[in-house]
Design an enzyme around this catalytic site. Structure first.
Site, short mmCIF file in Angstrom:
data_model
loop_
_atom_site.label_atom_id
_atom_site.label_comp_id
_atom_site.label_asym_id
_atom_site.label_seq_id
_atom_site.Cartn_x
_atom_site.Cartn_y
_atom_site.Cartn_z
N HIS A 53 0.86 -1.19 0.00
CA HIS A 53 0.00 0.00 0.00
C HIS A 53 0.90 1.23 0.00
CE1 HIS A 53 -3.81 -2.01 1.88
NE2 HIS A 53 -3.27 -2.75 0.92
N GLU A 55 1.15 3.79 1.89
CA GLU A 55 1.73 4.13 3.18
C GLU A 55 2.92 3.24 3.51
OE1 GLU A 55 -1.45 3.49 2.38
OE2 GLU A 55 -2.79 4.14 3.99
N CYS A 83 -5.86 1.82 6.02
CA CYS A 83 -6.52 0.59 6.46
C CYS A 83 -5.90 0.17 7.80
CB CYS A 83 -6.35 -0.50 5.41
SG CYS A 83 -4.65 -1.10 5.26
N CYS A 86 -2.09 -0.59 7.56
CA CYS A 86 -1.27 0.61 7.44
C CYS A 86 -1.29 1.43 8.74
CB CYS A 86 -1.74 1.46 6.26
SG CYS A 86 -1.40 0.65 4.67
#
Length: 152
Positions: A53, A55, A83, A86
């Site tokens: 992701h 991040e 999420c 993360c």
């Protein structure tokens, strides 16, 4: 001290992710001196890695640049509410401030869902600022998924 947002840089990363066929989410990490030290967009498909992701990509690069697993005093700008995975990484890295654009009622882990950063077991709680360039972030995501539906 005057606040300077780095959300436009995060949005550039999100647009680049979308152009690669990834969900358009972008992140930027800023050092305490205001220097952008890392950035990234989603790369889950490109890397065949469900943890890639935006991040996580940015946190890994920032930690490598800092030579530490901790980013004390650093700020993270991301176009979409992180999420749960993360959010846990943000806490583990000890990011000082989290700025995010669009909320994510379906998969968010900060203001929605698991609410990782406000959970009693959270090791670290960054300052959280939401809604930064939210409309632009939401539009980018909405258009990406709309275009995907048209193509299918």
């Amino acid at each position: 001290m005057v606040f300077k947002s780095y959300m436009q840089e995060a949005l550039e990363q999100a647009r680049a992710a979308g152009a690669r066929g990834e969900v358009p989410v972008g992140a930027v990490i800023v050092a305490p001196d205001g220097t952008v030290v890392a950035s990234g967009g989603n790369r889950t498909r490109e890397l065949s890695d469900p943890t890639a992701h935006a991040e996580i990509v940015a946190i890994r690069a920032a930690c490598a640049a800092a030579g530490s697993e901790r980013l004390v005093g650093y700020d993270l700008y991301v176009t979409l509410e992180p999420c749960a995975m993360c959010a846990a990484a943000i806490a583990a890295a000890r990011v000082a401030r989290l700025y995010y654009g669009a909320g994510d009622p379906k998969s968010g882990g900060v203001a929605h869902g698991a609410r990782v950063l406000s959970h009693p077991q959270a090791h670290h709680r960054p300052e959280i600022y939401d809604g930064i360039s939210a409309q632009e972030s939401e539009t980018l995501l909405r258009e990406f998924f709309r275009d995907r539906r048209i193509m299918d």
